[in-house]
Design a protein around this motif. Sequence first.
Motif, PDB file in Angstrom:
ATOM      1  N   GLU A   1      -2.479 -14.572  10.118  1.00 13.62           N
ATOM      2  CA  GLU A   1      -1.298 -13.702   9.994  1.00 13.62           C
ATOM      3  C   GLU A   1      -0.192 -14.368   9.176  1.00 13.62           C
ATOM      4  O   GLU A   1       0.678 -13.689   8.646  1.00 13.62           O
TER       5      GLU A   1
ATOM      6  N   ILE B   1      -0.118 -15.374   6.338  1.00 18.13           N
ATOM      7  CA  ILE B   1      -0.002 -14.951   4.939  1.00 18.13           C
ATOM      8  C   ILE B   1       0.864 -13.696   4.812  1.00 18.13           C
ATOM      9  O   ILE B   1       1.420 -13.411   3.761  1.00 18.13           O
ATOM     10  N   LEU B   2       0.981 -12.943   5.893  1.00 17.67           N
ATOM     11  CA  LEU B   2       1.643 -11.642   5.806  1.00 17.67           C
ATOM     12  C   LEU B   2       3.074 -11.751   5.321  1.00 17.67           C
ATOM     13  O   LEU B   2       3.462 -11.126   4.367  1.00 17.67           O
ATOM     14  N   GLU B   3       3.847 -12.520   6.029  1.00 24.36           N
ATOM     15  CA  GLU B   3       5.216 -12.727   5.567  1.00 24.36           C
ATOM     16  C   GLU B   3       5.515 -14.216   5.622  1.00 24.36           C
ATOM     17  O   GLU B   3       5.833 -14.770   6.663  1.00 24.36           O
ATOM     18  N   LYS B   4       5.391 -14.858   4.508  1.00 21.81           N
ATOM     19  CA  LYS B   4       5.609 -16.299   4.460  1.00 21.81           C
ATOM     20  C   LYS B   4       7.075 -16.613   4.649  1.00 21.81           C
ATOM     21  O   LYS B   4       7.934 -16.001   4.018  1.00 21.81           O
TER      22      LYS B   4
ATOM     23  N   LEU C   1      10.256 -18.759   3.889  1.00 17.58           N
ATOM     24  CA  LEU C   1      10.677 -19.583   2.760  1.00 17.58           C
ATOM     25  C   LEU C   1      11.337 -20.835   3.319  1.00 17.58           C
ATOM     26  O   LEU C   1      12.498 -20.828   3.708  1.00 17.58           O
TER      27      LEU C   1
ATOM     28  N   LYS D   1      17.363 -10.569  -8.254  1.00 19.80           N
ATOM     29  CA  LYS D   1      17.555 -10.596  -6.805  1.00 19.80           C
ATOM     30  C   LYS D   1      16.767  -9.465  -6.179  1.00 19.80           C
ATOM     31  O   LYS D   1      16.650  -8.379  -6.748  1.00 19.80           O
ATOM     32  N   ALA D   2      16.268  -9.700  -4.984  1.00 21.56           N
ATOM     33  CA  ALA D   2      15.623  -8.627  -4.243  1.00 21.56           C
ATOM     34  C   ALA D   2      16.713  -7.674  -3.780  1.00 21.56           C
ATOM     35  O   ALA D   2      17.814  -8.097  -3.440  1.00 21.56           O
TER      36      ALA D   2
ATOM     37  N   ARG E   1      16.162  -2.246  -0.374  1.00 20.97           N
ATOM     38  CA  ARG E   1      14.704  -2.276  -0.336  1.00 20.97           C
ATOM     39  C   ARG E   1      14.203  -3.019   0.899  1.00 20.97           C
ATOM     40  O   ARG E   1      13.263  -2.604   1.569  1.00 20.97           O
ATOM     41  N   GLU E   2      14.853  -4.130   1.191  1.00 25.57           N
ATOM     42  CA  GLU E   2      14.453  -4.927   2.354  1.00 25.57           C
ATOM     43  C   GLU E   2      14.694  -4.152   3.650  1.00 25.57           C
ATOM     44  O   GLU E   2      13.857  -4.133   4.549  1.00 25.57           O
TER      45      GLU E   2
ATOM     46  N   LYS F   1      12.135  -1.466   3.995  1.00 28.23           N
ATOM     47  CA  LYS F   1      10.837  -2.029   4.398  1.00 28.23           C
ATOM     48  C   LYS F   1      10.684  -1.992   5.914  1.00 28.23           C
ATOM     49  O   LYS F   1       9.645  -1.669   6.453  1.00 28.23           O
TER      50      LYS F   1
ATOM     51  N   LEU G   1       7.121   8.395  -2.436  1.00 29.43           N
ATOM     52  CA  LEU G   1       5.665   8.486  -2.523  1.00 29.43           C
ATOM     53  C   LEU G   1       5.195   9.936  -2.501  1.00 29.43           C
ATOM     54  O   LEU G   1       5.741  10.753  -1.769  1.00 29.43           O
ATOM     55  N   PRO G   2       4.161  10.231  -3.282  1.00 29.69           N
ATOM     56  CA  PRO G   2       3.501  11.520  -3.101  1.00 29.69           C
ATOM     57  C   PRO G   2       2.811  11.539  -1.737  1.00 29.69           C
ATOM     58  O   PRO G   2       2.508  10.490  -1.163  1.00 29.69           O
TER      59      PRO G   2
ATOM     60  N   ALA H   1      14.275   2.275 -11.287  1.00 26.00           N
ATOM     61  CA  ALA H   1      13.318   1.291 -11.792  1.00 26.00           C
ATOM     62  C   ALA H   1      13.328   1.220 -13.319  1.00 26.00           C
ATOM     63  O   ALA H   1      12.848   0.245 -13.895  1.00 26.00           O
TER      64      ALA H   1
ATOM     65  N   TYR I   1       7.147  13.524   1.318  1.00 28.17           N
ATOM     66  CA  TYR I   1       6.311  12.636   2.133  1.00 28.17           C
ATOM     67  C   TYR I   1       6.199  13.061   3.592  1.00 28.17           C
ATOM     68  O   TYR I   1       5.121  13.035   4.171  1.00 28.17           O
TER      69      TYR I   1
END
Lengths: 413, 413
Positions: free
Chosen positions: B2, B4-7, B9, B28-29, B33-34, B37, B51-52, B143, B392
């Motif tokens: 697990e 790997i999912l959210e490393k 930093l 910058k992120a 968006r965060e 998520k 998203l379609p 974007a 959606y």
Amino acid sequence: MEEILEKKLESGPLNFESYFSEKALKMKASEVRELLKLVETSDVISLAGGLPNPKTFPKDIIKGILEEIMEEHADKALQYGTTKGFTPLRLAIAEWLRKRYNIPTSKVDIMITSGSQQALDLIGRVFLNPGDLVVVEAPTYLAALQAFNFYEPQYIQVPLDDEGMRIDILEEKLRKLKAEGKRVKLVYTVPTFQNPAGVTMTEERRKHLLELASEYDFIIVEDDPYGELRYSGKPVPKIKALDTEGRVLYLGTFSKILAPGFRLGWIAGEPHFIRKLEIAKQSVDLCTNSFGQVVAWRYLEGGHLEKHIPRIIEFYKPRRNAMLEALEQYMPEGVKWTRPEGGMFIWVILPEKINATTMLEKAVKKGVAYVPGEAFFAYRDVKNTMRLNFTYVDEDKIQEGVKRLAETIKEEL
Amino acid sequence: MEEILEKKLESGPLNFESYFSEKALKMKASEVRELLKLVETSDVISLAGGLPNPKTFPKDIIKGILEEIMEEHADKALQYGTTKGFTPLRLAIAEWLRKRYNIPTSKVDIMITSGSQQALDLIGRVFLNPGDLVVVEAPTYLAALQAFNFYEPQYIQVPLDDEGMRIDILEEKLRKLKAEGKRVKLVYTVPTFQNPAGVTMTEERRKHLLELASEYDFIIVEDDPYGELRYSGKPVPKIKALDTEGRVLYLGTFSKILAPGFRLGWIAGEPHFIRKLEIAKQSVDLCTNSFGQVVAWRYLEGGHLEKHIPRIIEFYKPRRNAMLEALEQYMPEGVKWTRPEGGMFIWVILPEKINATTMLEKAVKKGVAYVPGEAFFAYRDVKNTMRLNFTYVDEDKIQEGVKRLAETIKEEL
């Protein structure tokens, strides 16, 4: 409708050049690439390609996977994915890196890329300021130069021998540069079955390279598209497996072990680096195609990759052998070549007076094509070399192609 | 695994920032968006997505196409392709553009891209020098700004109304800029069912825009991802269909009419421009995934697209209607919104004293999410707007989501 195939570039009301960016004005199509395009449609034996042989594509496995996907994973395979990539695939790659290569993945993050080419472009984008020093092998992978060029680095060339990059020469150069107050930022290497030279960096040199990275504070890009295609000799550890400081960005791809048509590669590296590469990727394509990622995930998870690799090796090994034998049999004295233990390419060094670029047209007339070596050098300063591919055409044609090439060289001498 | 999912930093032996390029240091992120998520994994009703709906994916058709491909076209679908794209697909798109949109294709070339996002990045790469003037709508597609930002243009914002970009204001600005000796190089527009605003540029304005392009000598980028998703009103000609001088680069995508998972878009434009974009694409990903291109080719050639579009419209139309009705029913006075004839988004304008960015957290607590409008403005100078997506989630949730949103706004007032 044929008109769409090859559009003529006609003059019109617009002054096209006036709209392009300065960098775009410098972008030129490669003449060799154009010549080789023509070859593809003729009966010339092309040893110029870099394509895997479609006979190595695991079609039956893929067919089964596609059926499974449409039954069980269609919504995910057909939808947008996250920029970093499809998590089950990232997990499966992490497991592969750990089990097969002893790469410790606890401090490694993985991002899926649209082929390794995209990884190279993103690395340029994230790491390179104009004028930054980048070490490349001489010769090095042509498309890496193309990717980095946009970011306007300055290249330092380090020659190769049969044991890979001459790390002693690299050390010498690093020392001099440091004395001048200059710092190398990246070292780019294809350490295993190099493209174009076919040679492999020894374990000793890999360790030495890592020591230098630590001492001179640079990042190593380990580009490893061919690592699984070993036909003889003993495996060498990945540089990434020896990396204790997080200095290595490891690039892998499915193009040679599954199929290039899904356009899938990955970068494994220090999470801070991957994070920045991820942000950079958001603006260039949002995400890599989900469909291919789901295919690759089932391919890895189903244990197919492990079983399929020996079949690819079995297919390519006799072709490598055929090319080495033909070179032995036909090449005149003064011509040298590498003896790769794997990969897709053999590198030929001609007597210095031959210019392989200008000789190409004559070779094509004789019915054989190759890639002149010039473009594989950052400074295009070596003219008497060529790259031969042994994975695409079959043994008979390899034999005949090398024979025709030897005749061309003899006439040139 | 697990991990790997959210490393995380973590700090380490490396000073990570010291390796990044100057441009990368600025990347910058997005905080929004965060935040969004996190929303995805909760029971918040998200009207934030773009998203379609996977229910619109033509799975049965795709299943049939996949079987056909593995029988008849496997070698091509699994191999590398040319940079410009799979020729039969390019031909099929040309035919679609001609028959369906009356776009004359005799002087148009087509390149396949890895989604429209890549087209935007390549356009930045090929056309933009730092400081070049780029006109964008206010608001515009987020974007696109992200893609262009890397090339450091200067943006000119032109507002929208219900008839699309205010071309009269554009003309005014062009005149002033010219008087100052400045030239606009690109005008970027999503003229049909705009993202984020949902509005459509009238035919009259399209013609006026083309006149201005000719007079002031600029290129128009017509980004058209939603054009086929019309739920009411009458079709408007594509700007490209009215373009006699080759000034329009038309961007299309399969993401909304087939499925996003194949990551396929295209640029149709003047052959000189396509040629340069092709050279630029060579270095960023060599080619777009062949597998998806062969799927899209069979989808077009088999006449499936034409038949499938009405089904997508039938699916989305009641959702748009549901959102418009809910807005009517619940929103307090002083809140305005657009009434799109198609596409995926409705744009909401709040009373000026509300900051939609800071309000988001409160909305999420109430169980609804949206995208604050700020990020859709090149200068981030408008705070009281938001984008809502209606494709959606289903009608019940749209109703409930808008209700929750209205409550949040009322509390904020």
